[in-house]
Design an enzyme around this catalytic site. Structure first.
Site: not given
Length: 599
Positions: A134, A142, A203, A234-235, A247, A320
């Site tokens: 990611d 990351r 984001r 995405k998404h 999540h 995902d």
């Protein structure tokens, strides 16, 4: 803009020598390799190609003892290489928490070791991995330092520059490719029309569907055409209008079909038109598209019907993460991967129990619920993508070249030039900014991050300009910490306070303490500058804050841009890419899309 063009030119001088992009080959060669490889694969190898998972450890064959224990608990074997070999994995996703991302040389070495494990003896059915992470930039990145840390999507939306968005994607993609990562899970194509969205927010490029579509397409081009890596839009079908985090729960999007066409679809259409090689699903329910109540990840109506049928998308569909609550609410972990494949997904990302998921798909084929022909469809798409990524032959990257490329001077110069276009001044009612003179005492307080240390970086920026600067981190402060900060602020000429999602005030949420901190600082009567280092919506929850800027992120480059703007060394160029409304609901627009002030 001339400086940005110069930065691009400087990058271009350096990049060709890296040599990571595979030369293009004719489609008949791709078809021949894919068909031949598929013919030599066992069912077990085909099913393995569908799965992408994390592995524990910073080395493929010699991980630390704790990582061996973690691999054994999760996968029944001890090393990352053994996980790849046991399940014939199609991909691996890197995280810091799984100890994959220590430094540039280590990441490159890990990638080489995992690719060696993937190809094994070199038999025809053994295929290199598609390694992912990611790397959205901004608040979701990351790669460790010294990598190029560009601002994230909403900051790029504030810049209104498709050139900046494309350059950020290009350099990000080239740095990832240098360490063997060829599938960044970016860009975000969601349109953040809900200020209370807890999981997308900054984001997203913003709340304007046309702007999001434009910058999504620009980043697809930057990743794929310029850097030669696989973009992931995405998404799907759009996660921008939810107040639930997938999540932890199952969001429901209440857009009508017409609203979906106007708000959510344009960015995905733009990504497809730009040639995006992979699209990630969302664990969301959209009754207007599928009234069954199934999340999009498990919906044939949405994936096969809307995405492939209506939008004409023919590339790889990646789910995902399958360990998220949003996809596990309705069905058990053994059923989810089977249902995702039946819906039209190709890559199955991070099932909570890989062994169970792998065996469930195999059993579904043996029982006839899934045909091997259906498995072949997905494997064929994955192999074709790998071919286009140059993964038709064993892969290795040059660790020395990676160290030279990642975080190189031209890359960091481009980061600075892009970041300078993003800072947005929202309020300057008293004309406090730009600051005049340098003989002042400054308190820098509020939210901080251990890895990036924005409080410390900002205080240093003031000190470098002659101010007597004090750094006082107060992340989600207690009442005592708030009182202490207010006492300190009363003795300074100026206070700069950083806030991060101060709007998020669910019952018991500690972020609410940021609102109390700002109120206490304002009550001192001393000048206060409030800076949002994440969502720009915070101003609606901070009554009395008359000097307010949106930085959207807290990277060192963002703090450097901020301190220079505060001192009048540059003028804020960003425009709000979202509408800021009154607190607590849809409310009245306080600051519309496009708002900015400058000096």
């Amino acid at each position: 803009m001339r400086k940005l063009v110069a930065a691009v030119a400087a990058v271009a001088v350096l990049l060709p020598s890296a040599g990571y992009a595979e030369p293009a080959r004719p489609p008949n060669a791709e078809h021949g390799w894919v068909t031949s490889t598929l013919r030599h694969m066992s069912l077990e190898q085909k099913v393995g190609q569908l799965f992408v998972t994390y592995v524990y450890g910073n080395d493929a064959v010699n991980p630390a003892a704790a990582d061996r224990t973690a691999n054994r608990a999760a996968f029944g074997v001890e090393t990352p290489a053994e996980v790849v070999d046991r399940y014939h994995l199609g991909g691996v996703v890197y995280f810091a928490w799984s100890h994959n991302l220590d430094n540039v040389r280590q990441i490159a070495t890990l990638s080489n070791g995992l690719q060696t494990a993937a190809v094994g003896t070199g038999a025809k059915g053994e295929v290199p991995l598609l390694i992912s992470t990611d790397q959205e930039q901004g608040v979701v990145q990351r790669m460790p330092t010294p990598s190029a840390q560009f601002p994230g999507a909403m900051a790029l939306g504030a810049s209104r520059s498709d050139a900046a968005a494309r350059l950020a994607a290009e350099i990000t993609g080239r740095e990832l490719a240098a360490v063997g990562i060829r599938q960044p899970y970016a860009p975000i194509a969601d349109v953040n029309v809900n200020p209370a969205n807890p999981v997308i927010g900054v984001r997203s490029f913003g709340a304007d569907p046309a702007l999001v579509a434009e910058l999504t397409a620009a980043q697809v081009a930057g990743f794929e055409q310029d850097a030669g890596v696989t973009a992931v839009a995405k998404h799907f079908p759009g996660h921008g209008d939810t107040a639930t985090d997938s999540h932890t729960g199952l969001p429901v999007i209440h857009h009508t079909r017409e609203q979906w066409e106007q708000i959510d679809a344009p960015a995905f259409r733009a990504a497809i038109a730009a040639g995006v090689d992979s699209i990630m699903t969302a664990h969301i329910v959209v009754p207007a598209l599928d009234p069954s109540g199934d999340p999009a990840t498990l919906s044939p109506v949405i994936l096969d019907g809307v995405l492939r049928g209506q939008l004409g998308y023919q590339g790889v569909v990646v789910t995902d993460a399958l360990n998220m609550a949003g996809v596990r609410t309705k069905y058990g972990d053994a059923r989810v991967p089977v249902l995702a494949l039946k819906a039209g997904a190709d890559q199955l990302l991070m099932p909570p129990d890989l062994d169970l998921a792998y065996r469930s798909v195999l059993q579904a084929v043996r029982d006839g619920e899934l045909t091997e022909r259906r498995i072949d469809e997905s494997v064929r798409r994955i192999l074709a993508l790998k071919y286009r990524q140059g993964l038709a032959r064993p892969q290795s990257v040059d660790a020395d070249a990676a160290v030279a490329l990642v975080g190189s001077a031209p890359h960091l110069a481009a980061v600075a030039q892009v970041t300078d276009q993003t800072l947005t001044a929202v309020r300057n009612d008293a004309g406090l900014l730009p600051l005049s003179g340098t003989d002042r005492s400054v308190l820098v307080t509020g939210w901080n991050n251990a890895a990036f240390n924005p409080i410390g970086n900002l205080a240093k920026g003031f000190a470098d300009r002659g101010s007597r600067a004090t750094a006082l981190p107060a992340t989600l402060p207690s009442d005592q910490a708030i009182a202490n900060a207010a006492t300190r602020a009363a003795g300074h000429d100026l206070t700069v306070v950083l806030v991060n999602k101060a709007w998020d005030t669910a019952v018991g949420d500690p972020r609410a303490s940021q609102q109390r901190l700002v109120a206490a600082l304002l009550a001192t009567g001393r000048p206060v500058v409030v800076v949002a280092v994440r969502d720009p919506y915070d101003i609606a929850y901070l009554p009395g804050a008359s000097t307010y800027l949106a930085a959207y992120t807290y990277t060192p480059a963002a703090m450097d841009t901020l301190v220079r703007a505060l001192h009048g060394e540059l003028s804020p160029q960003g425009r709000l890419p979202v509408t800021i409304v009154t607190a607590g609901g849809p409310g009245t627009a306080l600051y519309p899309i496009g708002h900015r002030i400058t000096w």
